[in-house]
Design an enzyme around this catalytic site. Structure first.
Site, PDB file in Angstrom:
ATOM      1  N   LYS A   1      -0.691   4.906   4.507  1.00 15.47           N
ATOM      2  CA  LYS A   1      -1.611   3.982   5.177  1.00 15.47           C
ATOM      3  C   LYS A   1      -1.134   3.741   6.602  1.00 15.47           C
ATOM      4  CE  LYS A   1      -3.956  -0.475   4.637  1.00 15.47           C
ATOM      5  NZ  LYS A   1      -5.291   0.139   4.856  1.00 15.47           N
TER       6      LYS A   1
ATOM      7  N   HIS B   1       0.832  -1.202   0.000  1.00 13.08           N
ATOM      8  CA  HIS B   1       0.000   0.000   0.000  1.00 13.08           C
ATOM      9  C   HIS B   1       0.869   1.255   0.000  1.00 13.08           C
ATOM     10  CE1 HIS B   1      -3.193  -2.821   1.242  1.00 13.08           C
ATOM     11  NE2 HIS B   1      -4.012  -1.940   0.716  1.00 13.08           N
TER      12      HIS B   1
END
Length: 252
Positions: free
Chosen positions: A146, A142
């Site tokens: 995040k 990600h």
């Protein structure tokens, strides 16, 4: 026209949901909930959901994990269905969601993409067939902003795999050191954070002289926004209960 309260309206996912709804003739955002000042949309904004006094048909949540309890409480007080898309929830919040589902329809998923949930169905079938012969590893990637690791989706995949196994695996997060030889009873999740990666999840089944890889890559956050709106349509008018992407996928 479905009237929606959008929590996390100024966040990245909130903006994607709002953009899709702006182009829709079937939905309307009647309130945006966000701590940030409204910079993007014309619908009314509130810092706290309790400040909204109008009428709504459903709540879509892409907020922060600390906000979810207040959203669930509001949904209960006003008998509204709610779609919970936020991950990284505490055990207490998870318990409150389960309790709420006894009185209202609650849709909850660690990932709102139809594709990732089809991947989940594939890996559950594969795990059941390959359990005794293949090691299982999960890799998730990600963007660097995040905040939770591993991702809610990776946990969802791991839990799904374990539900299909006769002997569920012990979850291990990362691997390091000189005494980290892989054990037969473990399944490892590796989290990678960098750049602007939207979301990538890969399940590796590694056996003797062969490897099977099942992978999903999201190239845009729009897929998650579409999934959330579809989920809202799905649970609207449904009886109380806890719904997830399996319910949606197998009823398309």
């Amino acid at each position: 026209m479905m009237k929606i309260i959008l929590a996390g309206a100024n966040g990245t996912m909130g903006k994607h949901v709002a953009t899709l709804i702006d182009a829709s003739n079937e939905h309307e955002i009647v309130a945006g909930i966000d701590q940030k000042e409204n910079l993007y949309h014309t619908f009314p904004y509130y810092q706290h959901i309790e400040e909204f006094k109008g009428e709504a048909d459903c709540i879509i949540d892409f907020s922060h994990y600390t906000v979810v309890p207040s959203l669930v409480a509001y949904a209960l007080a006003h008998t509204l269905p709610i779609v919970v898309c936020t991950t990284g929830l505490s055990d207490e919040t998870e318990a409150s969601i389960l309790e709420a589902s006894k009185r209202i329809p609650v849709f909850k998923s660690g990932n709102m993409s139809l594709g990732i949930n089809l991947l989940l169905a594939l890996v559950k079938t594969s795990a059941k067939m390959l359990e005794d012969q293949f090691d299982i590893e999960i890799i998730e990637k990600h963007h660097h902003r995040k905040i939770d690791a591993p991702s809610g989706t990776a946990k969802m995949i791991a839990n799904g795999i374990n539900s299909a196994l006769e002997n569920p695996k012990r979850l291990v997060y990362g691997r390091e050191g000189n005494h980290s030889k892989r054990q037969d009873d473990e399944m490892t999740i590796h989290a990678i954070r960098g750049g602007t990666i939207v979301g990538e999840h890969e399940v590796i089944f590694a056996g003797l002289d062969e490897v099977i890889e099942i992978k999903h890559t999201a190239s845009s956050r729009t897929v998650f926004a579409k999934g959330a709106i579809t989920a809202a349509d799905y649970i609207f008018g449904k009886p109380h209960g806890l719904y997830d992407m399996d319910h949606l996928i197998y009823n398309l």
